[in-house]
Design a protein around this motif. Structure first.
Motif, short mmCIF file in Angstrom:
data_model
loop_
_atom_site.label_atom_id
_atom_site.label_comp_id
_atom_site.label_asym_id
_atom_site.label_seq_id
_atom_site.Cartn_x
_atom_site.Cartn_y
_atom_site.Cartn_z
N VAL A 179 10.24 -2.63 -3.93
CA VAL A 179 8.95 -3.20 -4.34
C VAL A 179 8.50 -2.54 -5.66
CG1 VAL A 179 6.55 -3.64 -3.66
CG2 VAL A 179 8.34 -3.55 -1.91
N CYS A 207 6.42 -3.97 8.13
CA CYS A 207 5.35 -3.91 7.12
C CYS A 207 3.99 -4.27 7.74
CB CYS A 207 5.67 -4.85 5.96
SG CYS A 207 4.38 -4.77 4.69
N CYS A 238 2.97 2.53 2.05
CA CYS A 238 2.84 3.34 3.28
C CYS A 238 4.16 3.96 3.69
CB CYS A 238 2.29 2.46 4.41
SG CYS A 238 3.47 1.19 4.93
N GLY A 239 5.27 3.40 3.21
CA GLY A 239 6.58 3.97 3.52
C GLY A 239 7.18 3.57 4.86
N GLU A 240 6.49 2.68 5.59
CA GLU A 240 7.02 2.25 6.90
C GLU A 240 8.39 1.59 6.80
OE1 GLU A 240 5.78 2.53 10.10
OE2 GLU A 240 4.32 3.90 9.23
N CYS A 241 8.64 0.97 5.65
CA CYS A 241 9.88 0.20 5.50
C CYS A 241 11.04 1.01 4.95
CB CYS A 241 9.62 -0.99 4.58
SG CYS A 241 9.06 -0.51 2.93
N VAL A 265 1.29 -5.02 6.33
CA VAL A 265 0.50 -6.02 5.60
C VAL A 265 1.30 -7.30 5.32
CG1 VAL A 265 -1.15 -4.40 4.60
CG2 VAL A 265 0.99 -4.83 3.41
N VAL A 276 0.83 -1.22 0.00
CA VAL A 276 0.00 0.00 0.00
C VAL A 276 0.87 1.27 0.00
CG1 VAL A 276 -2.01 -1.06 1.08
CG2 VAL A 276 -0.21 -0.13 2.55
N MET A 312 10.87 0.26 0.21
CA MET A 312 9.67 0.43 -0.62
C MET A 312 10.03 0.59 -2.10
SD MET A 312 6.50 3.11 -0.19
CE MET A 312 7.34 4.57 -0.74
S1 SF4 Z 1 6.31 -3.15 1.66
FE1 SF4 Z 1 4.91 -2.97 3.41
S2 SF4 Z 1 5.88 -1.40 4.71
FE2 SF4 Z 1 6.84 -1.23 2.69
S3 SF4 Z 1 5.65 0.35 1.65
FE3 SF4 Z 1 4.75 -1.64 1.08
S4 SF4 Z 1 3.09 -1.94 2.56
FE4 SF4 Z 1 4.40 -0.32 3.40
#
Ligand code: SF4
Ligand code: SF4
Length: 371
Positions: free
Chosen positions: A38, A71, A14-17, A73, A12, A35
């Motif tokens: 990904v 993450c 979200c940038g948490e990683c 999710v 999604v 991120m």
């Molecule tokens: S991999 Fe997980 S933590 Fe990183 S941006 Fe995507 S959803 Fe967010």
């Protein structure tokens, strides 16, 4: 692959990683955070061309797992990276340096293509490798070939403790972690079978690994690729801790301080953070990095990063060494020979006064200082 594509679609953004990734820490550039990897894999699997940045971010990953717990999710960026690298190989877009390392492992049994006799210098001239024993010590490529003093320290301690122990000697070969990190799973599967049978041929009930990478590969990856082995796998610090606690070897506190750098696979995949600290605690005062244990910052070298982007890998090791110095220690304890090789190389380019040592080496020194 379906799973990997599912994970890519689930992100999604979200940038948490991002900020936990060592390559964001090293460069301050979110394009090299988790991120972005990904995003690059998404483009790759969609058949779009990758930018130079996109390609670079896929190689700037040690598969240290630091991002995994962040993450929300449940996406595993290192699994996505592994798959993306395999896809790049299928498309003939692998860096030559990575091909050279993979070929060295497959054809010569080590990433440095070392001759077999280089693996046994740590044993000294008079040692005869026995065919069978209760315990089998496996130093791994970096400790046996590049840092024989590390393997020698562990083997001497294990022998002094009275263990019925042997090694594979010249027959030992790489566990294949580099192949696994880069998605060469067919080649890794072949090694899993050959190495499992080789280790079993010693009749050892317990295999002791020096290298956390070997530990993870033997314990978790080989059973998934081949089958469960007939031996138990343990990490060197775990047995050293038992040896000290049971009084098989007496050690003496040096009065010095040591800061401990956790190996990523042990801290994050197995929650194995205590034994090495307990061993070190018997011989020195243990000090911590700001981020340690499951949050430890990767040294920045594995999985091809050091050969491809040495300046980035060195930046990370340099940051760790600088933090160590700022804590007033003169020794860095490392649980991984490859971290040690990398960090020592960085330190050699500076005037740093830090001694970088494994728990085995510091334990052996504490015996020597008793005499
Ligand atoms: S991999 Fe997980 S933590 Fe990183 S941006 Fe995507 S959803 Fe967010
Ligand atoms: S596994 Fe480590 S290096 Fe790779 S993206 Fe995650 S945090 Fe970054």
């Amino acid at each position: 692959m379906t799973n990997v594509q599912g994970m890519i679609e689930t992100c999604v953004q979200c940038g948490e990683c991002v900020e936990v990734c060592p390559f964001y820490k090293a460069t301050g550039n979110p394009s090299y955070g988790a991120m972005a990897k990904v995003g690059a894999a998404r483009s790759l699997f969609a058949g779009e061309g990758l930018t130079e940045e996109g390609l670079k971010t896929l190689w700037l990953c040690t598969r240290c797992d630091r991002c995994v717990s962040t993450c929300p999710v449940g996406i595993s960026v290192p699994d996505i990276v592994q798959s993306a690298r395999a896809e790049l190989r299928r498309r003939g877009q692998w860096p030559q340096k990575c091909s050279n390392i993979a070929n060295a492992i497959i054809e010569h049994g080590s990433p440095m293509a070392a001759p077999p006799q280089d693996r046994i210098t740590y044993l000294g001239k008079d040692h005869n490798v026995r065919e069978k024993a209760e315990y089998l010590y496996v130093p791994g490529c970096w400790a046996s070939v590049r840092l024989p003093e590390v393997a020698r320290a562990s083997f001497q301690l294990l022998t002094k403790a009275g263990l019925d122990i042997t090694t594979l000697g010249e027959k030992e070969r790489c566990c294949g972690l580099f192949l696994i990190d880069n998605g060469l799973m067919d080649e890794a599967r072949e090694l899993a079978e050959k190495n499992t049978l080789l280790l079993e041929s010693t009749s050892a009930k317990t295999v002791i690994t020096e290298c956390p990478g070997c530990y993870d590969v033997y314990k978790r990856v080989y059973p998934a690729l081949f089958r469960e082995p007939n031996y138990e796998v343990i990490y060197i610090a775990d047995i050293l801790k038992d040896i000290v606690e049971h009084g098989n070897i007496e050690v003496k506190h040096s009065g010095r301080k040591v800061i401990y750098k956790d190996p990523c696979p042990l801290a994050r995949r197995y929650d194995m953070t205590k034994a090495a600290r307990e061993v070190l605690g018997h011989v020195a005062e243990v000090v911590e990095f700001e981020e340690h244990g499951a949050e430890a910052v990767c040294c920045g070298a594995p999985a091809g990063v050091k050969p491809l982007y040495p300046e980035v890998a060195n930046e990370l090791a340099g940051k760790l060494l600088k933090e160590a110095s700022s804590k007033g220690v003169d020794q860095v304890g490392v649980g991984c020979p490859f971290c040690m090789h990398h960090m020592s190389g960085v330190q050699n380019g500076t005037e740093g006064p830090l001694r970088i040592r494994t728990p085995s080496q510091l334990m052996l020194e504490s015996l020597a200082s008793e005499r």
